[in-house]
Design a protein around this motif. Structure first.
Motif, PDB file in Angstrom:
ATOM      1  N   SER A 149       0.831  -1.197   0.000  1.00  0.00           N
ATOM      2  CA  SER A 149       0.000   0.000   0.000  1.00  0.00           C
ATOM      3  C   SER A 149       0.874   1.258   0.000  1.00  0.00           C
ATOM      4  O   SER A 149       1.909   1.303   0.668  1.00  0.00           O
ATOM      5  N   LEU A 201      -6.820  -5.488   0.077  1.00  0.00           N
ATOM      6  CA  LEU A 201      -5.692  -4.974   0.841  1.00  0.00           C
ATOM      7  C   LEU A 201      -5.714  -5.673   2.192  1.00  0.00           C
ATOM      8  O   LEU A 201      -6.744  -5.697   2.876  1.00  0.00           O
ATOM      9  N   TRP A 202      -4.583  -6.290   2.578  1.00  0.00           N
ATOM     10  CA  TRP A 202      -4.525  -7.112   3.788  1.00  0.00           C
ATOM     11  C   TRP A 202      -3.182  -6.915   4.466  1.00  0.00           C
ATOM     12  O   TRP A 202      -2.243  -6.439   3.846  1.00  0.00           O
ATOM     13  N   ASP A 203      -3.082  -7.286   5.735  1.00  0.00           N
ATOM     14  CA  ASP A 203      -1.783  -7.238   6.410  1.00  0.00           C
ATOM     15  C   ASP A 203      -0.791  -8.053   5.590  1.00  0.00           C
ATOM     16  O   ASP A 203      -1.091  -9.162   5.174  1.00  0.00           O
ATOM     17  N   TYR A 204       0.413  -7.495   5.356  1.00  0.00           N
ATOM     18  CA  TYR A 204       1.383  -8.189   4.522  1.00  0.00           C
ATOM     19  C   TYR A 204       2.170  -9.206   5.347  1.00  0.00           C
ATOM     20  O   TYR A 204       2.820  -8.870   6.327  1.00  0.00           O
ATOM     21  N   THR A 214       2.630  -1.711   5.814  1.00  0.00           N
ATOM     22  CA  THR A 214       2.418  -3.000   6.485  1.00  0.00           C
ATOM     23  C   THR A 214       1.285  -3.775   5.827  1.00  0.00           C
ATOM     24  O   THR A 214       0.992  -4.897   6.212  1.00  0.00           O
ATOM     25  N   ARG A 215       0.632  -3.161   4.829  1.00  0.00           N
ATOM     26  CA  ARG A 215      -0.488  -3.810   4.141  1.00  0.00           C
ATOM     27  C   ARG A 215      -0.118  -3.997   2.673  1.00  0.00           C
ATOM     28  O   ARG A 215       0.559  -3.169   2.080  1.00  0.00           O
TER      29      ARG A 215
END
Length: 62
Positions: free
Chosen positions: A20, A43-46, A25-26
């Motif tokens: 992002s 979009l999600w936590d990486y 962190t996403r």
């Protein structure tokens, strides 16, 4: 490389991650790792899972 979707970064073996632009962190993620080509990205936590790694293929245009 910066793009409208986020920041594209090479990882390994020809794969890339897309983080992002707003929150590094996403990252872009394929929901439930459904790789049938019919899922929208989210979009999600990486975490660096296979659901968050992408390989781009060049397609020549005539």
């Amino acid at each position: 490389m910066m793009h409208k979707l986020g920041r594209l970064l090479a990882v390994a073996n020809g794969y890339s991650k897309i983080l992002s632009k707003v929150d590094a962190t996403r990252g872009w993620d394929v929901p439930n790792c459904t790789m049938d080509g019919n899922s929208n990205l989210q979009l999600w936590d990486y975490y660096g899972t296979s659901c968050q790694l992408f390989k781009f293929k060049f397609i020549a245009m005539n």
